[in-house]
Scaffold this motif. Sequence first.
Motif, short mmCIF file in Angstrom:
data_model
loop_
_atom_site.label_atom_id
_atom_site.label_comp_id
_atom_site.label_asym_id
_atom_site.label_seq_id
_atom_site.Cartn_x
_atom_site.Cartn_y
_atom_site.Cartn_z
N ALA A 105 0.83 -1.22 0.00
CA ALA A 105 0.00 0.00 0.00
C ALA A 105 0.86 1.27 0.00
CB ALA A 105 -0.93 0.00 1.21
N MET A 106 2.01 1.21 0.61
CA MET A 106 2.84 2.41 0.74
C MET A 106 3.77 2.63 -0.44
SD MET A 106 2.16 4.21 3.33
CE MET A 106 0.44 3.83 3.26
N ARG A 107 3.91 1.64 -1.32
CA ARG A 107 4.77 1.82 -2.50
C ARG A 107 4.30 3.01 -3.31
NH1 ARG A 107 4.84 -3.83 -3.93
NH2 ARG A 107 6.41 -4.53 -2.50
N GLU A 108 5.16 3.97 -3.45
CA GLU A 108 4.90 5.19 -4.23
C GLU A 108 3.63 5.92 -3.77
OE1 GLU A 108 5.19 4.25 -8.38
OE2 GLU A 108 7.17 3.36 -8.12
N ALA A 109 3.37 5.85 -2.47
CA ALA A 109 2.20 6.53 -1.91
C ALA A 109 2.45 8.02 -1.70
CB ALA A 109 1.79 5.88 -0.59
N PHE A 110 3.70 8.45 -1.84
CA PHE A 110 4.06 9.85 -1.62
C PHE A 110 4.87 10.39 -2.78
CE2 PHE A 110 3.81 7.60 2.41
CZ PHE A 110 2.85 8.35 3.07
N ILE A 111 4.64 11.64 -3.10
CA ILE A 111 5.45 12.34 -4.10
C ILE A 111 5.91 13.66 -3.50
CG2 ILE A 111 4.41 11.28 -6.14
CD1 ILE A 111 2.70 13.84 -6.45
N PHE A 112 6.90 14.24 -4.12
CA PHE A 112 7.42 15.52 -3.64
C PHE A 112 6.40 16.62 -3.93
CE2 PHE A 112 10.12 19.20 -3.34
CZ PHE A 112 10.91 18.87 -2.25
N SER A 143 7.30 0.98 6.35
CA SER A 143 6.99 1.21 4.94
C SER A 143 6.58 2.65 4.67
CB SER A 143 5.92 0.23 4.46
OG SER A 143 4.76 0.32 5.24
N THR A 144 5.89 3.29 5.58
CA THR A 144 5.51 4.69 5.39
C THR A 144 6.74 5.58 5.39
OG1 THR A 144 3.35 4.32 6.43
CG2 THR A 144 4.14 6.60 6.33
N ILE A 145 7.58 5.43 6.40
CA ILE A 145 8.80 6.24 6.50
C ILE A 145 9.69 5.99 5.28
CG2 ILE A 145 10.94 6.58 7.82
CD1 ILE A 145 8.52 7.74 9.28
N HIS A 146 9.83 4.73 4.89
CA HIS A 146 10.67 4.38 3.75
C HIS A 146 10.18 5.04 2.47
CE1 HIS A 146 13.51 1.97 1.47
NE2 HIS A 146 12.53 1.68 0.63
N SER A 147 8.87 5.00 2.24
CA SER A 147 8.30 5.61 1.04
C SER A 147 8.50 7.12 1.04
CB SER A 147 6.81 5.25 0.95
OG SER A 147 6.25 5.75 -0.24
N CYS A 148 8.33 7.74 2.20
CA CYS A 148 8.56 9.19 2.31
C CYS A 148 10.02 9.53 2.03
CB CYS A 148 8.18 9.68 3.72
SG CYS A 148 6.42 9.70 4.05
N ALA A 149 10.92 8.76 2.63
CA ALA A 149 12.35 9.01 2.46
C ALA A 149 12.76 8.87 0.99
CB ALA A 149 13.16 8.05 3.33
N GLU A 150 12.20 7.89 0.30
CA GLU A 150 12.53 7.72 -1.12
C GLU A 150 12.14 8.95 -1.94
OE1 GLU A 150 10.51 4.09 -2.18
OE2 GLU A 150 12.39 2.94 -2.05
N ALA A 151 10.96 9.49 -1.69
CA ALA A 151 10.50 10.67 -2.44
C ALA A 151 11.39 11.88 -2.17
CB ALA A 151 9.04 10.99 -2.08
N ILE A 152 11.79 12.07 -0.93
CA ILE A 152 12.67 13.19 -0.57
C ILE A 152 14.06 12.99 -1.18
CG2 ILE A 152 13.80 14.41 1.33
CD1 ILE A 152 11.27 13.70 3.03
N GLN A 153 14.57 11.76 -1.09
CA GLN A 153 15.89 11.44 -1.62
C GLN A 153 15.95 11.67 -3.13
OE1 GLN A 153 18.64 10.44 0.28
NE2 GLN A 153 19.73 10.85 -1.61
N ARG A 154 14.90 11.26 -3.85
CA ARG A 154 14.86 11.47 -5.31
C ARG A 154 14.97 12.96 -5.65
NH1 ARG A 154 11.09 7.19 -5.31
NH2 ARG A 154 9.34 8.62 -5.21
N MET A 155 14.25 13.80 -4.91
CA MET A 155 14.29 15.23 -5.19
C MET A 155 15.68 15.80 -4.86
SD MET A 155 13.22 18.03 -6.33
CE MET A 155 11.60 17.52 -6.84
N ALA A 156 16.25 15.36 -3.75
CA ALA A 156 17.58 15.85 -3.37
C ALA A 156 18.61 15.48 -4.44
CB ALA A 156 17.99 15.29 -2.01
N GLU A 157 18.57 14.24 -4.91
CA GLU A 157 19.51 13.80 -5.94
C GLU A 157 19.31 14.57 -7.24
OE1 GLU A 157 18.97 9.56 -6.14
OE2 GLU A 157 20.04 9.25 -4.25
N ALA A 158 18.05 14.78 -7.62
CA ALA A 158 17.76 15.53 -8.86
C ALA A 158 18.25 16.97 -8.75
CB ALA A 158 16.26 15.51 -9.14
N SER A 159 18.33 17.49 -7.54
CA SER A 159 18.77 18.88 -7.31
C SER A 159 20.26 18.97 -7.03
CB SER A 159 17.99 19.47 -6.13
OG SER A 159 16.61 19.37 -6.36
#
Length: 173
Positions: A105-112, A143-159
Amino acid sequence: MRAWIGHLKYRGDERYAEILGAMLDRAYVMLKSEMESRGSARWKADLLVPVPVSEARLMERGFNQAEKLADRLSLRRDIPVMELLVRTRHTGKQSHKGRAERIKAMREAFIFNNNKREAFIRLLCEREMSRVVIVDDIYTTGSTIHSCAEAIQRMAEASGGRIEISSLTWARS
């Protein structure tokens, strides 16, 4: 503990936000101590990010309990709170799901949150390493924390920024 979080989440009794926030502050002190023992001298979070709730849950409760906890910690520690994330869909109550269901359920449940992009990039540019703490009420599978961290990490890396992500939750079930 269940009764206390229930008073806040389901009854909207904000007195409990103050009590739970004070307890979360003690957890922050422990996190700070742990990070400093690992060699991060004078560690301090740069930003608190509450786990977002769905629109349906926000309409039902009228508030986000993770945001309430982050706000209390922010006042105690003078750390800004920024809603960096948006929940992509309503995932239902996680307390009624097993481990595998929660993770799915938490897979890709959050976006930046694109409305916060410029402020986040500014933070990344101000520091060699930005320290972000994700705040939630209860940790079960991670799983919630992990999904949130992935979304933040992707934005940080892209920036092109360097980021250290930690989490604080009031309870673990």
